[in-house]
Scaffold this motif. Structure first.
Motif, short mmCIF file in Angstrom:
data_model
loop_
_atom_site.label_atom_id
_atom_site.label_comp_id
_atom_site.label_asym_id
_atom_site.label_seq_id
_atom_site.Cartn_x
_atom_site.Cartn_y
_atom_site.Cartn_z
N ASN A 514 0.83 -1.21 0.00
CA ASN A 514 0.00 0.00 0.00
C ASN A 514 0.86 1.25 0.00
OD1 ASN A 514 -3.00 -0.45 0.12
ND2 ASN A 514 -2.40 -1.83 1.78
N GLY A 515 1.98 1.19 0.74
CA GLY A 515 2.89 2.33 0.76
C GLY A 515 3.50 2.60 -0.60
N PHE A 516 3.78 1.53 -1.35
CA PHE A 516 4.32 1.68 -2.70
C PHE A 516 3.30 2.35 -3.61
CE2 PHE A 516 4.65 -0.09 -7.02
CZ PHE A 516 5.92 0.30 -7.36
N VAL A 517 2.06 1.88 -3.57
CA VAL A 517 1.00 2.46 -4.40
C VAL A 517 0.77 3.92 -4.04
CG1 VAL A 517 -1.46 2.34 -4.96
CG2 VAL A 517 -0.11 0.24 -4.80
N LYS A 518 0.70 4.21 -2.75
CA LYS A 518 0.46 5.57 -2.29
C LYS A 518 1.58 6.51 -2.72
CE LYS A 518 -0.43 8.15 2.01
NZ LYS A 518 0.77 9.01 2.00
N ALA A 519 2.84 6.04 -2.57
CA ALA A 519 3.98 6.87 -2.94
C ALA A 519 3.97 7.19 -4.43
CB ALA A 519 5.28 6.18 -2.55
N TYR A 520 3.65 6.20 -5.25
CA TYR A 520 3.61 6.46 -6.70
C TYR A 520 2.49 7.44 -7.04
CZ TYR A 520 2.73 6.19 -11.63
OH TYR A 520 2.52 6.54 -12.93
N ASN A 521 1.32 7.25 -6.46
CA ASN A 521 0.19 8.14 -6.78
C ASN A 521 0.49 9.57 -6.37
OD1 ASN A 521 -1.34 6.14 -7.97
ND2 ASN A 521 -2.46 5.63 -6.09
N ASN A 524 2.75 10.85 -9.03
CA ASN A 524 2.00 11.05 -10.27
C ASN A 524 1.16 12.32 -10.20
OD1 ASN A 524 0.90 9.90 -12.91
ND2 ASN A 524 -0.99 10.14 -11.72
N THR A 525 0.54 12.58 -9.05
CA THR A 525 -0.26 13.79 -8.88
C THR A 525 0.61 15.03 -9.07
OG1 THR A 525 -1.77 12.69 -7.35
CG2 THR A 525 -1.68 15.09 -7.25
N GLN A 526 1.79 15.01 -8.52
CA GLN A 526 2.68 16.15 -8.65
C GLN A 526 3.14 16.32 -10.10
OE1 GLN A 526 3.65 19.20 -7.68
NE2 GLN A 526 4.30 18.41 -5.68
N MET A 527 3.46 15.23 -10.78
CA MET A 527 3.91 15.32 -12.17
C MET A 527 2.78 15.81 -13.07
SD MET A 527 6.52 12.08 -12.78
CE MET A 527 5.28 10.83 -12.51
N ARG A 557 6.72 4.59 -15.97
CA ARG A 557 5.61 3.74 -16.42
C ARG A 557 6.15 2.51 -17.15
NH1 ARG A 557 -0.36 5.30 -17.31
NH2 ARG A 557 -1.19 3.35 -18.09
N ALA A 558 7.19 2.70 -17.96
CA ALA A 558 7.75 1.57 -18.70
C ALA A 558 8.31 0.53 -17.75
CB ALA A 558 8.84 2.06 -19.66
N GLN A 559 9.01 0.97 -16.72
CA GLN A 559 9.57 0.02 -15.76
C GLN A 559 8.47 -0.72 -15.00
OE1 GLN A 559 12.52 1.69 -13.14
NE2 GLN A 559 14.11 1.70 -14.71
N MET A 560 7.43 0.00 -14.63
CA MET A 560 6.37 -0.63 -13.86
C MET A 560 5.48 -1.53 -14.72
SD MET A 560 5.34 2.52 -11.32
CE MET A 560 4.10 1.57 -10.50
N SER A 561 5.55 -1.36 -16.02
CA SER A 561 4.74 -2.19 -16.91
C SER A 561 5.51 -3.40 -17.43
CB SER A 561 4.25 -1.35 -18.10
OG SER A 561 3.48 -0.25 -17.67
N SER A 562 6.82 -3.44 -17.17
CA SER A 562 7.65 -4.53 -17.68
C SER A 562 7.50 -5.76 -16.79
CB SER A 562 9.10 -4.09 -17.75
OG SER A 562 9.59 -3.80 -16.45
N THR A 563 8.08 -6.85 -17.26
CA THR A 563 8.07 -8.10 -16.51
C THR A 563 9.43 -8.28 -15.84
OG1 THR A 563 6.49 -9.12 -18.01
CG2 THR A 563 7.83 -10.61 -16.68
N ILE A 564 9.42 -8.70 -14.55
CA ILE A 564 10.66 -8.92 -13.82
C ILE A 564 11.33 -10.18 -14.35
CG2 ILE A 564 11.68 -9.37 -11.57
CD1 ILE A 564 10.62 -6.58 -11.84
N THR A 565 12.61 -10.06 -14.67
CA THR A 565 13.38 -11.22 -15.15
C THR A 565 14.39 -11.63 -14.10
OG1 THR A 565 14.99 -9.78 -16.24
CG2 THR A 565 13.10 -10.53 -17.55
N GLY A 566 14.86 -12.86 -14.20
CA GLY A 566 15.88 -13.35 -13.29
C GLY A 566 15.31 -13.98 -12.03
N PHE A 582 -2.66 0.08 -13.47
CA PHE A 582 -2.78 1.49 -13.83
C PHE A 582 -4.25 1.82 -14.15
CE2 PHE A 582 1.82 1.31 -14.68
CZ PHE A 582 2.20 2.51 -14.10
N GLN A 583 -4.67 3.05 -13.76
CA GLN A 583 -5.99 3.56 -14.10
C GLN A 583 -5.88 4.53 -15.28
OE1 GLN A 583 -8.72 2.29 -12.03
NE2 GLN A 583 -6.88 1.01 -11.80
N LYS A 584 -7.02 4.96 -15.81
CA LYS A 584 -7.01 5.85 -16.96
C LYS A 584 -6.32 7.17 -16.67
CE LYS A 584 -11.23 4.01 -19.13
NZ LYS A 584 -12.61 4.32 -19.56
N ASP A 585 -6.41 7.62 -15.42
CA ASP A 585 -5.78 8.90 -15.07
C ASP A 585 -4.30 8.77 -14.74
OD1 ASP A 585 -5.93 7.55 -12.70
OD2 ASP A 585 -7.01 9.11 -11.59
N GLY A 586 -3.74 7.58 -14.94
CA GLY A 586 -2.32 7.37 -14.69
C GLY A 586 -1.97 6.95 -13.28
#
Length: 895
Positions: A514-521, A524-527, A557-566, A582-586
């Motif tokens: 939840n902390g990860f999601v909150k921190a990203y949002n 994103n709001t600031q950006m 966004r590209a990193q968060m949409s990729s698949t983890i390898t290794g 991801f939601q429509k508003d990013g």
């Protein structure tokens, strides 16, 4: 002549004209200010972006390693007994923990001294050796003396005896050592002391002691009768009218006791055994449980002979043999004896105790050391300081006991083991120099051997923490218990029993996600605010269209949409599998039910989605760390050389005993560097004595590890005896920086122990990771710079060279995003560069504006000069006009 007030000569509004002209000339200043404000707004915007990205990075810091995930919670049933912590390797379960003993360090105290600065002894040079080890066998307590003479008839009055402040219940019925021991043991739960009665043994001279006072032939011919009983068992009887020699004699008593006779059986039933014979005066009776043994001669009428009467009249006799008791402290603590009549119990009033029948074995893992006391430091303070300076596992202090008066001796030297645990028991031996004995006064003060002389008083015994975990016995030298439950450390607080529940800390994991999601949002709001466009207000953010912002958004966004390898052996490779999308508003959303399902089914794999994780197919190849340059992937590990330790091994098997001479010192160089470090070479005193191979190894290890310069640097050695009987001394460090050399200074030579053995330096591990070269340092192998494995550190243990399986390395989303943020925020990062460039542009604009402002001053000055000249000229013309008008008017008047 210039006009001081512009326009006064021409009536022109010169100041207004110049002001309006300057307004027109100053118009470019507004453009400069507009440009500067625009750039400053971008600087501020990038500052806000940097702040938001920094906050985002801070929130990721706890998610980049396994410690942020896979946490386990521990819940003691009674937190006053123990607390516990668990690592990710712990397994959920419920455990029953019973703490029966808490670890403590040994504390010894000296007798009292009047002064702390007065000389002790004559100042003869004395070497004092401290070694630490464990006591085995025997007991710690007090051996009592003979019980009071009246105890067998009158008992021990109430209040006569107290132990550790607890009164022992005694009265008129307490008439034997056995009954007294039973009374003491009834209070052992409170006192911590148990008692044991010694065996009761009749006097060795009772029946004559080899003829010194023999047993005379009983004569009842004078009309009397005779009976002899032992412990209530009649062993001899003679009726009236029997002449001496025809009835009870020493020989008849022996006959009655020999073989399976009724008398012998009756004594056995009474728990009485016997040795010797009456015929030779050595007959003694024993009761093993400490009960009294009454020996009575019952006589009526005229009787001669019997015990101590060879032809002399016998009027009857009665004697009772009484045993003594010994006290045993359950935890090795001193025993305090008190009461109104402790002497009646064979005990002296006061506090004391010593090891009885114990053995001592030095512990090779505990340091030992020597101090030298002579005329320069033979005071209580000097001895204290020398011990503390030695830094070999014992600390010293001086405590005043509060006694006062002219003859008071309040100062006591207190010695305390630095570490707790049974193996921290002290043994202190003293020796002189040049064949002279140790100073007797120092012997009296400090000599202490659990199996011998104990001139110091033990105030607290060295003991381990003891407990059971689900019924299995466990011990620990400290308050903490590790290893009994995998991944769990128990910190004991007091004796007692409680449950311990270990469970998955799903709450902490959920909070992390939840902390990860909150921190990203929040980021994103600031950006969005900085780079977005508001259609309603038709205004854009200060960074609308900025490439740096767009690149940052797209990279995240590209990193968060990729698949983890290794990630080896896991089914979780993207965020959507744990409910993050991801939601429509990013922004990101979290499906709690999907996260819970992942927790239930793939708890141990969730960490790999966020943190940097390394997993090996070989359990002895372990992940240490990585760098931002390490790339995710699977890498084959190949080892061409294993790390080794620096060693010195004897060339021949040790004899059964090796003697080390007094005054032996060796120079030891341990883990030295290039160039050499003087602290790595030290002179070490080797304690004199005769040692078997095991004792010699223990002594050498302790002596070297006790050198403070070595221990401060973290340098230690291990001494072992191989199956071939050879002594091996090795540094505990691995790698090319591991080395040890030993040379003789004085006393016994090194060759007496190691023969012609030569030192061998250690080597570093060598090999490749994923086919790329790697650098070894001890057991650590680090990927080469510039390769895919750049910065990847592995610890290689075990004894196999060649292929060591595959190592999989993955960088989770939090780890990748943290590295990305660091790249943008670093000194050479994009945000830093853009902000620097914008500030430079603002500075250039400011410089241009300042230069233009200087030009405006010149322009205004020029305008004022021109208009001042015009004003003067018009004023002159007006004057001429006025003169001509007057002249013309005068001419007209004249005409």
């Amino acid at each position: 002549m210039a006009i001081s007030s512009p326009g006064i000569g021409s009536n022109l509004p010169v100041n207004d004209i110049i002001s309006k002209l300057m307004v027109a000339e100053s118009a470019p200043l507004a453009q400069f200010d507009k440009k500067s404000a625009s750039y400053l707004a971008q600087v501020s915007a990038f500052g806000n972006l940097s702040s938001a990205l920094g906050a985002f990075q801070s929130s990721l810091s706890s998610l980049t390693s396994l410690s942020g995930f896979q946490t386990m919670s521990t819940t003691p049933g009674d937190a006053s007994i123990f607390t516990a912590t668990a690592t990710s390797s712990a397994k959920p379960g419920s455990y029953r923990v019973n703490v029966t003993q808490i670890a403590q360090a040994q504390v010894l105290a000296s007798n009292g001294y009047k002064s702390t600065t007065a000389a002790i002894g004559l100042g003869a040079k004395t070497t004092i050796n401290f070694s630490l080890g464990a006591v085995s066998g025997g007991t710690f307590g007090i051996t009592g003396g003979a019980l009071g003479a009246s105890l067998s008839t009158g008992g021990l009055t109430p209040g006569a005896l107290s132990i550790n402040g607890t009164a022992i219940a005694t009265d008129g019925t307490t008439r034997s050592a056995r009954l007294l021991a039973d009374a003491i043991n009834a209070k052992s739960t409170t006192t911590g002391v148990s008692a044991k009665a010694a065996a009761t043994v009749t006097s060795a001279t009772l029946f004559g002691a080899a003829g010194a006072s023999s047993f005379g032939q009983v004569d009842t011919s004078g009309g009397g009768s005779y009976s002899l009983s032992v412990g209530g068992v009649e062993i001899a009887m003679q009726a009236t009218g029997v002449a001496g020699g025809a009835g009870v004699t020493a020989a008849s008593i022996d006959a009655a006791l020999t073989g399976n006779t009724a008398t012998a059986r009756a004594l056995a039933d009474a728990n009485i055994t016997f040795t010797g014979s009456a015929a030779d005066g050595t007959l003694q009776f024993t009761n093993a449980d400490g009960s009294n043994i009454a020996i009575a001669e019952a006589v009526s009428g005229t009787v001669t002979g019997g015990i101590g009467n060879n032809g002399a009249p016998n009027i009857g006799s009665s004697t009772t043999a009484v045993a003594s008791i010994s006290l045993v402290s359950a935890d090795g603590s001193p025993i305090k004896v008190g009461g109104t009549n402790p002497a009646g119990a064979g005990l002296a009033e006061g506090t004391g105790g010593a090891y009885l029948g114990a053995d001592f074995a030095a512990d090779a893992d505990r340091t030992s050391g020597n101090i030298v006391i002579d005329s320069t430091n033979n005071t209580l303070e000097g001895i204290r300081d020398a011990i503390n300076k030695g830094n070999f596992g014992v600390t010293a202090s001086i405590v005043k006991d509060g006694s006062t008066g002219a003859n008071a001796t309040p100062n006591r030297l207190i010695l305390t083991s630095t570490n707790s645990g049974q193996s921290s028991t002290m043994k202190i031996t003293l020796s002189g120099t040049g064949g002279d004995p140790a100073d007797p006064a120092l012997e009296s003060l400090l000599a202490y051997d659990p199996k011998g002389v104990q001139n110091l008083s033990q105030k607290a015994a060295a003991s381990d923490t003891k407990a059971t975990v689900n019924g299995i016995d466990v011990t620990s030298s400290s308050l903490g218990i590790s290893g009994a439950i995998e991944g769990v450390t128990i910190s004991t607080l007091k004796v007692g029993a409680s449950t311990l529940t270990v469970s998955k800390d799903t709450g902490a994991l959920t909070n992390s996600v939840n902390g990860f999601v909150k921190a990203y949002n929040e980021l994103n709001t600031q950006m969005t605010a900085l780079g977005g466009y508001n259609a309603e207000t038709k205004t854009g953010g200060p960074l609308l269209g900025d490439t740096t912002l767009r690149n940052l958004q797209s990279s995240i966004r590209a990193q968060m949409s990729s698949t983890i390898t290794g990630l080896q052996g896991t089914s979780l490779t993207n965020l959507s599998q744990i409910g993050i999308a991801f939601q429509k508003d990013g922004t990101l959303s979290l499906d709690s039910s999907k996260l819970q399902k992942a927790i239930d089914n793939n708890y141990n794999d969730i960490a790999g989605l966020f943190a940097a994780v390394g997993r090996s197919t070989d359990p002895e190849v372990k992940f240490v760390s990585s760098s931002a340059k390490t790339k995710a992937g699977d890498y084959a590990v190949n080892i061409t050389q294993l790390a080794t330790k620096g060693t010195l091994q004897g060339s021949a098997a040790l004899p059964a005993e090796t003697t080390i001479d007094a005054g032996t010192t060796w120079t030891i160089t341990l883990n030295d560097t290039v160039p050499a470090n003087l602290n790595n070479t030290q002179s070490v005193s080797i304690p004199a004595g005769t040692y078997n191979p095991s004792q010699l190894a223990t002594m050498l290890q302790s002596a070297i590890n006790g050198v403070s310069q070595f221990s401060t640097a973290g340098a230690t050695v291990a001494a072992t005896i191989g199956d071939d009987g050879k002594l091996k001394l090795e540094s505990t460090r691995y790698g090319s920086k591991s080395n040890i050399t030993v040379s003789s200074d004085s006393g016994s030579p090194v060759s007496a122990v190691f023969g012609a053995g030569a030192p061998v330096k250690g080597v570093d591990v060598a090999g490749t990771i994923g086919g790329y070269s790697a650098t070894g340092d001890g057991q650590t192998l680090t990927g080469a710079p510039g390769a895919d494995v750049d910065g990847l550190k592995l610890t290689v243990e075990g004894d196999q060279i060649g292929s060591r399986g595959t190592f999989g390395f993955s960088q989770g989303y939090a780890y990748q995003l943290n590295s990305l943020a660091a790249g943008y925020l670093g000194a050479q990062g994009a945000l830093t560069s853009r902000t620097t460039g914008l500030n430079k542009t603002v500075a250039d604009i400011t410089k241009q504006r300042d230069a233009f402002s200087v030009r405006l001053v010149d322009i205004e000055a020029r305008y004022r000069k021109q208009y001042s000249a015009l004003d003067t000229m018009i004023a002159s013309m007006n004057t001429t006009t006025s003169f001509l008008t007057q002249q013309l008017a005068a001419l007209a008047a004249n005409n």
